[in-house]
Design a protein around this motif. Structure first.
Motif, PDB file in Angstrom:
ATOM      1  N   HIS A   1       0.700  -1.078  -0.065  1.00  0.00           N
ATOM      2  CA  HIS A   1       0.004  -0.051  -0.198  1.00  0.00           C
ATOM      3  C   HIS A   1       0.743   1.328   0.192  1.00  0.00           C
ATOM      4  O   HIS A   1       0.271   2.247   0.518  1.00  0.00           O
ATOM      5  CB  HIS A   1      -0.857  -0.163   1.217  1.00  0.00           C
ATOM      6  CG  HIS A   1      -1.839  -1.090   1.140  1.00  0.00           C
ATOM      7  ND1 HIS A   1      -2.677  -1.385   0.426  1.00  0.00           N
ATOM      8  CD2 HIS A   1      -1.824  -2.117   2.190  1.00  0.00           C
ATOM      9  CE1 HIS A   1      -3.577  -2.547   0.673  1.00  0.00           C
ATOM     10  NE2 HIS A   1      -2.880  -3.070   1.714  1.00  0.00           N
TER      11      HIS A   1
ATOM     12  N   GLU B   1       0.187   9.081   0.549  1.00  0.00           N
ATOM     13  CA  GLU B   1      -0.752   9.956   0.560  1.00  0.00           C
ATOM     14  C   GLU B   1      -0.974  10.423   2.021  1.00  0.00           C
ATOM     15  O   GLU B   1      -1.279  11.733   2.184  1.00  0.00           O
ATOM     16  CB  GLU B   1      -2.157   9.539  -0.171  1.00  0.00           C
ATOM     17  CG  GLU B   1      -2.020   9.473  -1.696  1.00  0.00           C
ATOM     18  CD  GLU B   1      -3.192   8.636  -2.177  1.00  0.00           C
ATOM     19  OE1 GLU B   1      -4.076   8.281  -1.603  1.00  0.00           O
ATOM     20  OE2 GLU B   1      -3.347   8.445  -3.419  1.00  0.00           O
TER      21      GLU B   1
ATOM     22  N   ARG C   1      -0.772   4.672  -0.902  1.00  0.00           N
ATOM     23  CA  ARG C   1      -1.883   5.109   0.091  1.00  0.00           C
ATOM     24  C   ARG C   1      -0.938   5.768   1.238  1.00  0.00           C
ATOM     25  O   ARG C   1      -1.393   6.638   1.556  1.00  0.00           O
ATOM     26  CB  ARG C   1      -2.609   4.119   0.287  1.00  0.00           C
ATOM     27  CG  ARG C   1      -3.770   4.690   1.278  1.00  0.00           C
ATOM     28  CD  ARG C   1      -4.736   3.363   1.712  1.00  0.00           C
ATOM     29  NE  ARG C   1      -4.241   2.516   2.792  1.00  0.00           N
ATOM     30  CZ  ARG C   1      -4.120   1.289   2.921  1.00  0.00           C
ATOM     31  NH1 ARG C   1      -5.302   0.745   2.145  1.00  0.00           N
ATOM     32  NH2 ARG C   1      -3.834   0.367   4.046  1.00  0.00           N
TER      33      ARG C   1
END
Length: 81
Positions: free
Chosen positions: A16, A22, A19
């Protein structure tokens, strides 16, 4: 605002990564753990941070001719003379 850092194991972090980045970009801190032990912390880069590029100090520094020469007392202390 003090937030609790989200923790990911290495496998989750690899899976991930976009993500997680972010989350970090939005101001969160993220901890990466291996076998339950924290090993790294991802934090946002400060907006004003400037990453220097190769050669960015060209012309701003002067290295004297004797830069590599040790003063006698220091050379003696290290047994170099």
């Amino acid at each position: 605002m003090d937030r609790m850092a989200r923790q990911y194991n290495v496998h989750e972090a690899k899976t991930h990564l976009s993500r997680i980045l972010e989350q970090v970009e939005s101001g969160d801190e993220v901890v990466i753990s291996r076998a339950g032990r924290p090993v790294a912390r991802l934090v946002p880069v400060h907006r004003g941070a400037h990453l220097a590029s190769y050669g960015s100090l060209r012309g701003q520094l002067e290295i004297p001719e004797d830069f590599d020469e040790l003063p006698d007392d220091i050379a003696d202390a290290f047994g170099m003379r």
